[in-house]
Structure formats: structure tokens, C-alpha cells
Design a protein around this motif. Structure first.
Motif, PDB file in Angstrom:
ATOM      1  N   PRO A 288      40.905 -92.566 -23.008  1.00  0.00           N
ATOM      2  CA  PRO A 288      41.375 -91.486 -22.127  1.00  0.00           C
ATOM      3  C   PRO A 288      42.454 -90.591 -22.719  1.00  0.00           C
ATOM      4  CG  PRO A 288      42.258 -93.597 -21.400  1.00  0.00           C
ATOM      5  CD  PRO A 288      41.255 -93.889 -22.479  1.00  0.00           C
ATOM      6  N   VAL A 289      43.035 -90.978 -23.870  1.00  0.00           N
ATOM      7  CA  VAL A 289      44.074 -90.136 -24.474  1.00  0.00           C
ATOM      8  C   VAL A 289      43.625 -89.523 -25.800  1.00  0.00           C
ATOM      9  CG1 VAL A 289      45.926 -91.436 -23.361  1.00  0.00           C
ATOM     10  CG2 VAL A 289      45.246 -92.029 -25.700  1.00  0.00           C
TER      11      VAL A 289
ATOM     12  N   ASP B  50      34.259 -84.069 -29.741  1.00  0.00           N
ATOM     13  CA  ASP B  50      33.385 -85.210 -29.425  1.00  0.00           C
ATOM     14  C   ASP B  50      34.265 -86.443 -29.259  1.00  0.00           C
ATOM     15  OD1 ASP B  50      31.602 -87.337 -29.382  1.00  0.00           O
ATOM     16  OD2 ASP B  50      30.256 -86.449 -30.876  1.00  0.00           O
ATOM     17  N   VAL B  51      34.646 -86.727 -28.020  1.00  0.00           N
ATOM     18  CA  VAL B  51      35.611 -87.797 -27.765  1.00  0.00           C
ATOM     19  C   VAL B  51      35.083 -89.151 -28.216  1.00  0.00           C
ATOM     20  CG1 VAL B  51      36.863 -89.070 -25.977  1.00  0.00           C
ATOM     21  CG2 VAL B  51      36.761 -86.580 -25.892  1.00  0.00           C
ATOM     22  N   ASP B  52      33.822 -89.439 -27.922  1.00  0.00           N
ATOM     23  CA  ASP B  52      33.263 -90.735 -28.323  1.00  0.00           C
ATOM     24  C   ASP B  52      33.325 -90.905 -29.844  1.00  0.00           C
ATOM     25  OD1 ASP B  52      32.737 -91.403 -25.712  1.00  0.00           O
ATOM     26  OD2 ASP B  52      30.618 -90.825 -25.789  1.00  0.00           O
ATOM     27  N   ALA B  53      33.006 -89.843 -30.568  1.00  0.00           N
ATOM     28  CA  ALA B  53      33.047 -89.904 -32.030  1.00  0.00           C
ATOM     29  C   ALA B  53      34.475 -90.033 -32.532  1.00  0.00           C
ATOM     30  CB  ALA B  53      32.384 -88.664 -32.632  1.00  0.00           C
ATOM     31  N   VAL B  54      35.419 -89.378 -31.864  1.00  0.00           N
ATOM     32  CA  VAL B  54      36.833 -89.496 -32.242  1.00  0.00           C
ATOM     33  C   VAL B  54      37.303 -90.937 -32.081  1.00  0.00           C
ATOM     34  CG1 VAL B  54      39.186 -88.875 -31.593  1.00  0.00           C
ATOM     35  CG2 VAL B  54      37.437 -87.103 -31.742  1.00  0.00           C
ATOM     36  N   VAL B  55      36.965 -91.540 -30.938  1.00  0.00           N
ATOM     37  CA  VAL B  55      37.386 -92.921 -30.679  1.00  0.00           C
ATOM     38  C   VAL B  55      36.773 -93.864 -31.707  1.00  0.00           C
ATOM     39  CG1 VAL B  55      37.274 -94.832 -29.028  1.00  0.00           C
ATOM     40  CG2 VAL B  55      37.770 -92.517 -28.225  1.00  0.00           C
TER      41      VAL B  55
ATOM     42  N   ARG C 100      45.675 -86.681 -27.787  1.00  0.00           N
ATOM     43  CA  ARG C 100      46.264 -86.911 -29.106  1.00  0.00           C
ATOM     44  C   ARG C 100      45.740 -85.894 -30.111  1.00  0.00           C
ATOM     45  NH1 ARG C 100      49.504 -88.713 -31.549  1.00  0.00           N
ATOM     46  NH2 ARG C 100      49.062 -90.698 -32.553  1.00  0.00           N
ATOM     47  N   GLY C 101      44.448 -85.575 -30.011  1.00  0.00           N
ATOM     48  CA  GLY C 101      43.851 -84.486 -30.775  1.00  0.00           C
ATOM     49  C   GLY C 101      44.145 -84.500 -32.262  1.00  0.00           C
TER      50      GLY C 101
END
Length: 226
Positions: free
Chosen positions: A176-177, A135-140, A181-182
């Protein structure tokens, strides 16, 4: 799907009453930061107004403010477009971010108490779960929250205020990264938390410096591949 790239119903209507001009500005800025509106994208006032459930006037005022702040480019006879950051702009911002956060890590190692460390663990766990869920949004969001809390633990109001001034652009560049970075980013966060827990200011500074440099390098590497 409208030409703005936003699907019908994806943007909630703004509730009234309230400072509508400010709320439209915040809504558009969030869409830019999260890259729901991507760099270079044409912004059509009527369509944005329809998404937000408002008239064109507050949208026009918000776009003018966003232009002043460098988020939007207003081009004569063409209209409004999401700003496309240059490599130099990104580099300057990420260098400043590294300086601020390295100092914050040093101060946090000196000031953090048990409750602060517990909260850092919680924020890190949230980020790790978001990575697992892809979940990219949650990661950010989790990344921003953890870094903001390190700033809070630093206990320096001026440093915190300076950080807030760059935080939104950091999120813009990080989005975008984030997937690239994960897990590694959160391994680095765990190393940072350990250094803070050990009250090792030098180590905390070192880990944060390397961590922010990795993000900076990831951003430039992505740009080179585009």
C-alpha cells in the motif's frame, strides 16, 4: 464481480495433479499479500473454490492454516476474514526487518563480487522501470527481489532464513505504500548499491537502516491518514 472482490477469470484455475491443499494455500496467500483480497474482507469458501476451480475442502483447510499463521481471522458464526494488521504488529515486523537487512547490507559490502553488483544493477533497473510504468505489483516484486538478493550476497544462511520468514509480511505492508515511496525508494537503492560496490560496510548499513526506516514511516503515515 463476486463478493470476494475478485473479478471472474482473474484467478487462474489450479492445475492438477499436485499437492492441491498446498497450492490452494499458496494461491490464497498470494492474493492476500498483493491485497487483491484486502484486510477485513470476508472470504466465502464457495466463491473462492469457484475462482480456483476446486472443491470447498482444500479451501477450508487453507483458510484454517492461514488463520493459524495470522493471515486470516476465523470468527464464530461469521466466517473467515482477511486479518487487519494493527499498527503494533506492523511496527514490530518492520523493526525486525530493519535489523536483519541492515546486517545483510553490511555483509554484502564485504562479500559482493562483480557478478553480484551487476545483478543488483539489473534488479534496480527493473524496479525503476516499474515505477515509471506505475505498475505497483511489479514495483513490489522488484523491491522484494532486490532485498532478497542483498540477503543472498550477505552469505549468511541463518540470516537468509530469518529474512524469508518475514519477507511475505514485508510485501504485505509494502504494497500500500509502494506508489507513495515511488522514485525515492529506488534512489535509496542506488545509494545502497554504490556503498556495496565501494565495499563501505558502514555506509551500506547506514543507507539500509535509513531506507527501511523510511518505509516504516510511510506505512504509519498512510495508516494515520486512513
Amino acid at each position: 464481480m463476486l463478493s470476494t472482490g475478485l473479478s471472474q477469470g482473474s484467478v487462474p484455475k489450479l492445475e492438477r495433479p499436485g499437492p492441491l491443499r498446498e497450492r490452494v494455500y499458496e494461491a490464497l496467500l498470494e492474493l492476500i499479500i498483493t491485497r487483491a483480497l484486502s484486510p477485513g474482507q470476508h472470504l466465502v469458501e464457495t466463491e473462492l473454490a469457484g475462482h480456483l476451480g476446486v472443491s470447498r475442502q482444500p479451501v477450508r483447510e487453507a483458510l484454517q492454516r492461514l488463520n493459524t499463521e495470522g493471515w486470516v481471522d476465523l470468527r464464530p458464526a461469521q466466517g473467515a476474514f482477511v486479518h487487519e494488521p494493527t499498527e503494533e504488529e506492523a511496527d514490530q515486523l518492520l523493526v525486525v526487518r530493519a535489523l536483519l537487512e541492515t546486517e545483510a547490507a553490511r555483509l554484502a559490502a564485504a562479500n559482493a563480487g562483480a557478478k553480484g553488483l551487476e545483478r543488483l544493477d539489473e534488479l534496480c533497473a527493473t524496479g525503476e522501470a516499474a515505477v515509471e510504468a506505475d505498475d505497483v505489483d511489479a514495483v513490489v516484486a522488484a523491491n522484494a527481489a532486490l532485498h532478497a538478493y542483498v540477503m543472498e550476497l550477505a552469505g549468511n544462511a541463518v540470516l537468509t532464513e530469518l529474512s524469508r520468514q518475514v519477507d511475505r509480511r514485508v510485501r504485505w505492508y509494502y504494497t500500500p505504500v509502494a506508489r507513495q515511496r515511488g522514485k525515492q525508494s529506488w534512489i535509496e537503492h542506488r545509494e545502497l548499491i554504490k556503498a556495496i560496490a565501494d565495499r563501505d560496510a558502514a555506509r551500506a548499513s547506514e543507507v539500509m537502516r535509513a531506507h527501511t526506516e523510511q518505509t516504516r514511516n510511510s506505512y504509519h503515515h498512510r495508516a494515520d491518514k486512513d
